[in-house]
Design an enzyme around this catalytic site. Sequence first.
Site, PDB file in Angstrom:
ATOM      1  N   LYS A 113     -10.135  -4.453  82.380  1.00 17.96           N
ATOM      2  CA  LYS A 113      -9.252  -5.394  81.760  1.00 17.96           C
ATOM      3  C   LYS A 113      -7.712  -5.812  81.517  1.00 17.96           C
ATOM      4  O   LYS A 113      -7.295  -6.083  82.107  1.00 17.96           O
ATOM      5  CB  LYS A 113     -10.109  -6.625  80.493  1.00 17.96           C
ATOM      6  CG  LYS A 113      -9.325  -7.356  80.444  1.00 17.96           C
ATOM      7  CD  LYS A 113      -9.340  -9.020  80.805  1.00 17.96           C
ATOM      8  CE  LYS A 113      -8.202  -9.860  80.177  1.00 17.96           C
ATOM      9  NZ  LYS A 113      -8.295 -10.811  80.354  1.00 17.96           N
TER      10      LYS A 113
ATOM     11  N   CYS B  18      -1.605 -13.588  78.009  1.00 14.11           N
ATOM     12  CA  CYS B  18      -2.167 -11.829  78.916  1.00 14.11           C
ATOM     13  C   CYS B  18      -1.169 -10.994  78.955  1.00 14.11           C
ATOM     14  O   CYS B  18      -1.136  -9.730  78.317  1.00 14.11           O
ATOM     15  CB  CYS B  18      -3.363 -12.661  79.292  1.00 14.11           C
ATOM     16  SG  CYS B  18      -3.858 -14.072  78.757  1.00 14.11           S
TER      17      CYS B  18
HETATM   18  N1  SAJ Z   1       4.151 -14.288  87.223  1.00 19.70           N
HETATM   19  C1  SAJ Z   1       5.501 -14.720  87.817  1.00 19.70           C
HETATM   20  N2  SAJ Z   1       6.108 -14.269  89.543  1.00 19.70           N
HETATM   21  C2  SAJ Z   1       4.006 -13.982  89.981  1.00 19.70           C
HETATM   22  C3  SAJ Z   1       2.855 -14.489  89.365  1.00 19.70           C
HETATM   23  C4  SAJ Z   1       3.415 -14.344  88.175  1.00 19.70           C
HETATM   24  O1  SAJ Z   1       6.495 -14.318  87.325  1.00 19.70           O
HETATM   25  O2  SAJ Z   1       4.267 -13.543  91.042  1.00 19.70           O
HETATM   26  C5  SAJ Z   1       4.408 -14.783  85.519  1.00 19.70           C
HETATM   27  C6  SAJ Z   1       4.519 -16.864  85.608  1.00 19.70           C
HETATM   28  O3  SAJ Z   1       4.896 -17.201  85.622  1.00 19.70           O
HETATM   29  C7  SAJ Z   1       3.718 -16.031  84.027  1.00 19.70           C
HETATM   30  C8  SAJ Z   1       2.982 -14.763  83.793  1.00 19.70           C
HETATM   31  O4  SAJ Z   1       3.684 -14.331  84.889  1.00 19.70           O
HETATM   32  O5  SAJ Z   1       4.680 -16.848  83.494  1.00 19.70           O
HETATM   33  C9  SAJ Z   1       1.476 -15.108  83.542  1.00 19.70           C
HETATM   34  O6  SAJ Z   1       1.006 -15.704  84.957  1.00 19.70           O
HETATM   35  P1  SAJ Z   1       0.113 -15.159  85.618  1.00 19.70           P
HETATM   36  O7  SAJ Z   1      -0.854 -16.924  86.365  1.00 19.70           O
HETATM   37  O8  SAJ Z   1      -0.235 -14.208  86.575  1.00 19.70           O
HETATM   38  O9  SAJ Z   1      -1.319 -14.896  84.732  1.00 19.70           O
HETATM   39  P2  SAJ Z   1      -1.895 -15.582  83.373  1.00 19.70           P
HETATM   40  O10 SAJ Z   1      -1.394 -14.933  82.307  1.00 19.70           O
HETATM   41  O11 SAJ Z   1      -2.034 -17.074  83.300  1.00 19.70           O
HETATM   42  O12 SAJ Z   1      -3.607 -15.412  83.690  1.00 19.70           O
HETATM   43  C10 SAJ Z   1      -3.530 -13.819  83.853  1.00 19.70           C
HETATM   44  C11 SAJ Z   1      -4.723 -13.631  84.905  1.00 19.70           C
HETATM   45  N3  SAJ Z   1      -4.995 -11.799  85.689  1.00 19.70           N
HETATM   46  C12 SAJ Z   1      -4.826 -11.711  86.437  1.00 19.70           C
HETATM   47  O13 SAJ Z   1      -4.648 -13.033  87.357  1.00 19.70           O
HETATM   48  C13 SAJ Z   1      -4.532 -10.529  86.403  1.00 19.70           C
HETATM   49  C14 SAJ Z   1      -6.333 -14.152  84.129  1.00 19.70           C
HETATM   50  O14 SAJ Z   1      -7.356 -13.970  85.181  1.00 19.70           O
HETATM   51  C15 SAJ Z   1      -6.689 -13.283  83.244  1.00 19.70           C
HETATM   52  O15 SAJ Z   1      -7.929 -13.467  82.523  1.00 19.70           O
HETATM   53  C16 SAJ Z   1      -5.590 -13.929  82.135  1.00 19.70           C
HETATM   54  O16 SAJ Z   1      -4.375 -13.284  82.842  1.00 19.70           O
HETATM   55  C17 SAJ Z   1      -6.042 -13.318  80.427  1.00 19.70           C
HETATM   56  O17 SAJ Z   1      -7.233 -13.915  79.722  1.00 19.70           O
HETATM   57  O18 SAJ Z   1      -5.853 -12.435  80.403  1.00 19.70           O
END
Ligand code: SAJ
Length: 422
Positions: A217, A271
């Site tokens: 994780k 996360c």
């Molecule tokens: N972000 C960027 N650039 C990108 C993608 C995301 O700057 O190309 C930023 C987003 O704007 C945001 C942050 O990253 O601020 C996180 O967003 P996210 O959509 O990547 O992830 P979370 O935090 O909503 O959810 C993540 C997920 N993990 C992965 O994709 C590996 C989800 O599957 C997990 O269950 C969750 O964390 C968790 O609960 O741990």
Amino acid sequence: MSFETISVIGLGYIGLPTAAMFASRKKKVIGVDVNKLAVDTINLGQIHIVEPDLDMIVHAAVTEGYLKAVSIPEPADAFLIAVPTPFMPFEDGAIPEPDLSYIESACNGIAQVLKQGDLVILESTSPVGATEQVAQWLADARPDLSFPQTAGEDADINIAHCPERVLPGQVVRELVENDRVIGGMTAKCSARAVELYKTFVQGDCVITNARTAEMAKLTENSCRDVQIAFANELSIICDKLDIDVWELISLANRHPRINILQPGPGVGGHCIAVDPWFIVSKTPSEAKLIHTARLVNDSKPKWVINKVKLAIADYLIANPEKTAKDITIACYGLAFKPDIDDLRESPAKEIVCCIAKTHKGRILVVEPNIQVLPEVLSTLELVDMQDALEIADLHLVLVDHKEFKQCKINTKLLIDTKGIWN
Ligand code: SAJ
């Protein structure tokens, strides 16, 4: 032994949907939460969090009598712990350490009602070793029962770590469809956990041990953090070299083995900006890249704020008759990622708060997913996009919401952290 009654400890973003999914499969589910408002709201068949489709499922589960919420744990055949694992208080610049006190108090509550044959699952994202710690806390509280760390396959109580992996905004679908990592303390613990999750999980339930499941994780979220840090670092390099980073990434991504993520104002949510620290704090000398990625992503909001200051300074040089008070800034987006209303740990919100502290002119905020500004920003103006586009002198894009992407603007004074209007 099959699972007639399932208890979920912690009815937040993960625990409530999980409880509701079991209940939707006609299992008797007892949700436990220390938040009385959450307990009362759920018992009315309503929800206290925002997640698409969850309200319907919870309403049906409660009215049909399969789900109830309580404040103190009651006996069950399986207990799932889905409580937060925040940081301990830490000094600026120090490595944050995980705070397992919510897990410990969940264990203390469960221990009172635990009986031979029960299964305990830790779902909360946790540092490596936390599942063994759970087993120890339970064993300390219940010397009359045997546990896997001493009794192995013959233990009275089975224990496993099965981390949640669902994406906020798509929780209901991902709970059913995603594969699950099942890390039992023994083979029997894993087998029983698989049996439990197969109640509603259609993805594969892949068996490993508890420590590997914990690390899996953390690895998933750290991988994403490192990749976003790479994109954020590129955006800073490109700004210096006068190259359009969005064009650059789309060109590089045409290579069959390259898939660079998108830069932005920083990394938010509960996360991805948190979990990598659980690896860094455990192995600080080894986790160099993961640590650096955290620092790169955490420093991005400051970089954006500095860009705003420079843009204001340039504007004043070009318009010597004006003062900073005459400049209206429009900020597009407050949420931590696109198309959600969740402002928790949002870099966009952090940036707007910081600008609000120093800027003397008007600040307009456009956030289509909320009706009122949060308390810390209550002195700013929440306006619709058209007004902001017409009134503001400086436009700052912080989130790529669909409403923003649908429109095109043409202005010289634009700082676009998501590359939608560049
Ligand atoms: N972000 C960027 N650039 C990108 C993608 C995301 O700057 O190309 C930023 C987003 O704007 C945001 C942050 O990253 O601020 C996180 O967003 P996210 O959509 O990547 O992830 P979370 O935090 O909503 O959810 C993540 C997920 N993990 C992965 O994709 C590996 C989800 O599957 C997990 O269950 C969750 O964390 C968790 O609960 O741990």
